[in-house]
Motif scaffolding. Structure first.
Motif, short mmCIF file in Angstrom:
data_model
loop_
_atom_site.label_atom_id
_atom_site.label_comp_id
_atom_site.label_asym_id
_atom_site.label_seq_id
_atom_site.Cartn_x
_atom_site.Cartn_y
_atom_site.Cartn_z
N UNK A 1 61.68 -26.83 4.74
CA UNK A 1 62.38 -25.55 4.60
C UNK A 1 61.57 -24.44 5.25
N UNK A 2 62.29 -23.58 5.94
CA UNK A 2 61.67 -22.40 6.56
C UNK A 2 62.14 -21.18 5.79
N UNK A 3 61.22 -20.30 5.47
CA UNK A 3 61.55 -19.08 4.74
C UNK A 3 61.12 -17.87 5.56
N UNK A 4 62.07 -17.21 6.22
CA UNK A 4 61.73 -15.98 6.94
C UNK A 4 61.51 -14.83 5.96
N UNK A 5 60.48 -14.05 6.20
CA UNK A 5 60.16 -12.91 5.35
C UNK A 5 60.07 -11.66 6.22
N UNK A 6 60.99 -10.72 5.98
CA UNK A 6 61.04 -9.50 6.78
C UNK A 6 60.22 -8.38 6.15
N UNK A 7 59.80 -7.45 7.00
CA UNK A 7 59.14 -6.23 6.53
C UNK A 7 59.33 -5.15 7.59
N UNK A 8 59.09 -3.90 7.18
CA UNK A 8 59.10 -2.81 8.14
C UNK A 8 60.29 -1.88 8.08
N UNK A 9 61.25 -2.15 7.22
CA UNK A 9 62.39 -1.25 7.12
C UNK A 9 61.99 0.06 6.45
N UNK A 10 62.95 0.99 6.40
CA UNK A 10 62.69 2.26 5.75
C UNK A 10 63.67 3.32 6.16
N UNK A 11 63.32 4.56 5.82
CA UNK A 11 64.15 5.72 6.12
C UNK A 11 63.52 6.49 7.27
N UNK A 12 64.34 6.83 8.26
CA UNK A 12 63.84 7.55 9.43
C UNK A 12 64.92 8.53 9.90
N UNK A 13 64.51 9.58 10.56
CA UNK A 13 65.46 10.55 11.08
C UNK A 13 66.02 10.08 12.43
N UNK B 1 66.65 9.65 16.11
CA UNK B 1 65.69 9.75 17.20
C UNK B 1 64.35 9.12 16.89
N UNK B 2 64.15 8.73 15.66
CA UNK B 2 62.88 8.14 15.26
C UNK B 2 62.77 6.68 15.63
N UNK B 3 61.70 6.06 15.18
CA UNK B 3 61.47 4.67 15.52
C UNK B 3 60.96 3.90 14.31
N UNK B 4 61.21 2.60 14.33
CA UNK B 4 60.72 1.67 13.32
C UNK B 4 60.41 0.35 14.01
N UNK B 5 59.52 -0.40 13.40
CA UNK B 5 59.22 -1.75 13.89
C UNK B 5 59.39 -2.74 12.76
N UNK B 6 60.29 -3.67 12.93
CA UNK B 6 60.51 -4.72 11.95
C UNK B 6 59.71 -5.96 12.33
N UNK B 7 59.22 -6.64 11.30
CA UNK B 7 58.51 -7.90 11.51
C UNK B 7 59.13 -8.97 10.64
#
Length: 115
Positions: A1-13, A15-21
């Motif tokens: 079994x493979x379990x992907x685990x995400x991180x990096x979301x959030x609140x941004x205005x 024009x802003x930027x985010x990086x998900x992993x």
């Protein structure tokens, strides 16, 4: 079994930027395609971007030129760099990992872009 685990979301205005992993944990054997999908309230889950083990990429038209997908095979990790974010990018973002045994989904991470 493979379990992907995400991180990096959030609140941004706008024009802003985010990086998900997303790191694939568990029994990791021959991961092929890794990708990001998103689902906004009332909408179906849609493809955002994917990347093959060889590095070929595919993007939804709505994110081309703004988002970049990349992966680190040694770390079983896929990234999504999101620039110039828009309110319509607001959604739960899901990581998807595929190998010979099937495909696997993470729990999702919320991305909210305020106007």
């Amino acid at each position: 079994q493979v379990h992907p685990v995400e991180s990096g979301g959030g609140l941004v205005q706008t024009g802003g930027l985010l990086r998900l992993s997303c790191v694939a944990t568990g029994i990791i054997v021959s991961i092929n395609t890794m990708g990001w999908y998103r689902q906004a309230p009332g909408n179906q889950r849609e493809l955002v971007a994917l990347i093959t083990s060889g590095g070929s990429t595919n993007y939804a038209d709505s994110v081309k030129g703004r988002f970049t997908i990349s992966r680190d095979n040694a770390k079983n990790t896929v990234y999504l760099q999101m620039n110039s974010l828009k309110p319509e990018d607001t959604a739960v973002y899901y990581c998807n990992v595929q190998n010979w045994a099937g495909d696997y989904w993470g729990q999702g991470t919320q991305v909210t872009v305020s106007s």
